[in-house]
Write a protein that holds these residues in place. Structure first.
Motif, PDB file in Angstrom:
ATOM      1  N   ILE A 198      -4.772  35.996  66.231  1.00  0.00           N
ATOM      2  CA  ILE A 198      -4.728  34.386  66.916  1.00  0.00           C
ATOM      3  C   ILE A 198      -3.336  33.848  66.603  1.00  0.00           C
ATOM      4  CG2 ILE A 198      -6.171  32.351  67.180  1.00  0.00           C
ATOM      5  CD1 ILE A 198      -8.527  34.003  66.076  1.00  0.00           C
ATOM      6  N   THR A 226     -11.713  37.559  70.613  1.00  0.00           N
ATOM      7  CA  THR A 226     -11.677  36.983  71.926  1.00  0.00           C
ATOM      8  C   THR A 226     -12.356  35.527  72.002  1.00  0.00           C
ATOM      9  OG1 THR A 226     -11.443  39.181  73.117  1.00  0.00           O
ATOM     10  CG2 THR A 226     -11.928  37.362  74.451  1.00  0.00           C
ATOM     11  N   VAL A 229     -10.044  32.804  70.552  1.00  0.00           N
ATOM     12  CA  VAL A 229      -9.127  32.566  71.479  1.00  0.00           C
ATOM     13  C   VAL A 229      -9.648  31.771  72.544  1.00  0.00           C
ATOM     14  CG1 VAL A 229      -7.309  33.606  73.235  1.00  0.00           C
ATOM     15  CG2 VAL A 229      -7.618  34.685  70.920  1.00  0.00           C
TER      16      VAL A 229
END
Length: 841
Positions: A198, A226, A229
């Protein structure tokens, strides 16, 4: 003065505007929302080219402003002729947009189009124009890359969604109770390498990058990373809506569940397939690429500006072929995920090497995400994960038999076979031919016995550890399952009752549920070896490809590759099923999973890692000769005769090879024999009853085609049919299953499709003859089709067989804002199943 080339560009722009719902003129419900730029009048050539919509307006202007519902400019279109690249007009468009107080610009030459949010980033290629609704969505979006880069992300970034103050809880403060506390509260702490990913993305964003690539080993939590994110983009206002693309339906369901578990308290997460009417209410939309491709839904139901961040799972798969059109259709930030290291394909240059095409895909993926140097935004491989204690490495056994060794040699596997004249000839098979051209019961028995003799056992019960076996085909999987169950019954009488091994392939009912039950330790019930210990009675799942990508079962202890593998991503995914750590617990007994065993029967490790130094080479019995057909009773007898405690006790018997040239079926009986085999295959009939023609195609391709003695292939089946057109394999199956009585000739097939069109459209009688001619000509004449699709209408009068008057009449006959000359090709591409079936032969 506007020349003809500029007019051609305007025609294409006009059509794109109409497709996106913009209006040149008022209608009954809405006012026009396209304003032509003051200063340049439309000449007669442009008016003629743009068609009847401009008959109401004899004066106009070339470039466009698009208006919002209040009549204010919301987007400027700077249009150039086809020979000028759109980006050459960038600064000119910026000045004009500033005068109009517009934030958005489209730069286009009719063929190439760029959407540009001048308050953020660079122009991005689009294939369709945005709708007004999507621009309203985008207008609310106020990106701030500094906010994204400066957002504080620590290991509790996800945990604080559920409990902002978890860190202050005494149970978290105490290291002895921390793990239990987090589990009880359902809190997830990011691992250091996930944080690093990240932070690397934040740094890249600060440097102006808009595309990012994470290369993370299977088992390292790509979905969790993910999710973090996604939260980063949504929380900082750099995305209002995110699209998460996957390439398989099971991954769609898995991703939705995982994202809801992590982010569901803060954000709405929906799958597009199940929420086609309400996806706009979600902040994260999950979809397979295939769902969006089908019927061009990504273009018909979405605008290029609907998502500010697009995430592509297994990116090199999601970008292959037509899938790329979906990914690139949407502008905004792009994040790609892959578990396959680019370095896996080093030194691959041979055009005949099966890895070559995937090498191109991987290299293209790196270029797509701005990583031409080969360095992704973030990389974390299996070795790093194992070193850091998050993953385990396999212990790899080379377990090649005499036959598989020869199959893998440069020369292939040579056997003697008789040709059509009865002469004995040598025929060579390579590793792609295993199970496709011959079946080897003796080799399969050797494989299964080696697995049972050498596998890791469950540390609590000492029974065979949970195992995945990857086979060549569904028929091969069925044979391996049968052999394993017979062996288990001999070794552990009364313990399993044929539940030791279970086939999990696409033709098996509830196969997906079986994969879940195996992961949850209750497939076929619980083990009978230790009361109260939760582990599946079934010890082995036998599959072909279902349990490769995204299947999480950390207590897998053995993997067996009973098939050659040609795709590096498949290889990485299969290997990844065993890399997750696990603690086996029973009362006070605890055992850590230190590694897993990988039985490589086809030299796959050596294939992908050049000269791999195996942990151990297992000696399998020599296969002196083999047989082609072995029925179930014969298999049972062979296994009953085995001493399962003595590996070298296995004896091998003869196998007769029949090459393609040894085919004994006459051409005239070829198709009739194929249909007879189809009708007599009970398993195939069951699949058809449940899933129809589409459901049986895979089975027929893998289990019936290219097999001795007949060697059926789609090409040879077509040759056995007398027809004036190309016959699809689907039609061949439809006739075999009685859905059609005969194969229609070209004109009959064309008329059948036209009648469907006529019924749907309710054509006015005065255009039926013209529509029938154009419909037929467009289907059957590739040259005409090419002229229409390239809009070279000036060539039509000179083309043989073209009824230009009929075409003109259709062009003048209105149909929902367009004409039938425009709509018929669209209908054919959307609703006619396979244009190739209208090719003359």
């Amino acid at each position: 003065m506007v020349n003809f080339k500029e007019a051609q560009a305007r025609i294409k722009i006009d059509e794109l505007l109409k497709q996106a719902g913009w209006r040149f003129f008022d209608n009954e419900n809405d006012s026009a929302n396209i304003q032509l730029e003051p200063g340049v009048k439309l000449t007669k050539i442009v008016l003629d080219a743009l068609g009847n919509d401009f008959e109401k307006e004899v004066k106009g202007y070339v470039d466009y402003s698009l208006l919002d519902d209040d009549g204010d400019p919301i987007i400027v279109i700077e249009a150039k002729k086809e020979s000028i690249h759109p980006l050459e007009a960038k600064e000119q468009a910026r000045k004009y947009a500033n005068v109009q107080r517009c934030r958005f610009v489209i730069l286009t030459n009719g063929n190439t189009h760029y959407f540009w949010d001048i308050e953020h980033g660079n122009p991005q290629i689009i294939t369709d124009f945005p709708t007004l609704e999507s621009l309203y969505h985008r207008k609310k979006f106020k990106p701030d890359m500094n906010a994204l880069a400066d957002e504080y992300v620590d290991d509790g970034y996800i945990a604080r969604i559920k409990d902002e103050n978890y860190f202050d809880d005494p149970r978290y403060q105490d290291e002895n109770t921390r793990t239990t506390y987090l589990k009880d509260k359902g809190l997830i702490i990011l691992r250091p390498f996930q944080l690093d990913a990240i932070h690397k993305l934040q740094s890249a964003a600060k440097n102006g990058q808009e595309r990012y690539l994470f290369e993370m080993a299977t088992g390292t939590g790509k979905t969790l990373t993910t999710a973090a994110v996604a939260r980063l983009f949504l929380r900082t206002g750099n995305a209002r809506r995110i699209l998460f693309l996957v390439d398989r339906i099971e991954l769609e369901n898995q991703a939705e569940k995982a994202l809801k578990k992590v982010l569901g308290d803060d954000y709405i997460i929906k799958t597009f397939k199940q929420n086609r009417d309400s996806w706009k209410s979600a902040q994260i939309v999950v979809s397979t690429v295939q769902s969006l491709l089908a019927g061009d839904k990504y273009r018909k139901e979405f605008s290029p500006t609907d998502f500010e961040l697009v995430i592509s799972d297994e990116a090199h798969r999601s970008l292959g072929g037509n899938s790329r059109s979906v990914f690139e259709y949407f502008n905004g930030y792009k994040l790609g995920l892959t578990a396959t290291p680019k370095d896996y394909l080093k030194n691959v240059e041979d055009k005949d090497d099966p890895r070559t095409s995937e090498r191109r895909e991987l290299l293209d993926t790196y270029r797509t995400f701005g990583c031409e140097s080969g360095v992704p935004t973030f990389r974390y491989n299996l070795s790093q994960g194992a070193k850091d204690g998050y993953l385990v490495q396999p212990k790899v056994f080379d377990a090649r038999t005499q036959i598989t060794t020869q199959l893998l040699s440069d020369e292939g596997y040579a056997v003697l076979a008789a040709n059509e004249d009865g002469d004995e000839v040598e025929e060579t098979f390579t590793h792609r031919d295993y199970e496709r051209k011959f079946y080897n019961t003796e080799t399969n028995i050797a494989f299964c016995k080696t697995l049972i003799d050498h596998c890791v056992t469950d540390p609590i019960t000492q029974e065979i550890g949970k195992t995945l076996v990857f086979c060549v085909s569904q028929k091969h999987a069925r044979k391996i399952t049968e052999i394993l169950n017979l062996m288990a019954d001999k070794k552990y009488p009364g313990k399993y009752n044929s539940d030791f091994a279970v086939q999990v392939t696409s033709t098996i009912k509830d196969a997906q549920d079986k994969t879940v039950r195996f992961a949850n330790d209750n497939l076929s019930g619980n083990s009978k070896f230790k009361e109260g210990y939760k582990t599946s009675k079934t010890r082995v799942c036998v599959t072909v490809g279902m349990m490769t990508t995204g299947y999480d079962a950390p207590n897998i202890l053995n993997l067996a590759l009973m098939r050659p593998i040609f795709s590096p991503s498949d290889f990485v995914q299969m290997k990844g099923r065993g890399t997750r750590r696990h603690t086996f617990s029973y009362g006070d007994d605890k055992y850590e999973k230190e590694n897993f065993y990988l039985f490589d029967f086809f030299g796959n490790y050596e294939y992908f890692e050049e000269k791999f130094d195996y942990d151990e080479v297992l000696k399998l019995p020599a296969l002196q000769h083999t047989e082609t057909n072995t029925d179930d009773q014969e298999i049972k007898k062979k296994i009953e005769s085995l001493d399962l405690d003595q590996l070298d006790a296995i004896k091998q018997i003869d196998k007769t090879e029949v090459g393609e040239e040894g085919m004994v079926i006459d051409r005239e009986l070829y198709h009739e024999t194929f249909e007879k085999i189809i009708k007599e295959d009970g398993e195939l009939q069951d699949i058809y009853t449940q899933n129809g023609i589409d459901g049986v195609k895979e089975y027929v391709m893998s289990e019936i085609l290219n097999k001795p003695k007949e060697y059926f292939t789609p090409e040879k089946l077509r040759e056995s049919i007398t027809s004036d057109r190309w016959i699809s394999f689907k039609e061949i199956l439809q006739k075999a299953f009685g859905e059609i009585d005969t194969f229609k000739n070209l004109d009959e097939k064309t008329e059948e499709e036209f009648k469907k069109f006529q019924d749907i459209e309710e054509l006015d009688a005065n255009v039926v003859p013209e529509a029938r001619w154009f419909f037929s000509a467009y289907l059957q004449d590739k040259d005409l089709r090419g002229v229409i699709e390239s809009e070279q209408f000036g060539r039509l009068p000179a083309m043989a067989g073209v009824d230009f008057d009929a075409f003109k009449k259709l062009a003048e006959t209105k149909r929902n804002g367009g004409s039938y000359a425009q709509y018929i090709p669209i209908y054919i591409h959307d609703y006619v199943d396979n244009l190739k079936t209208f090719e003359q032969v």
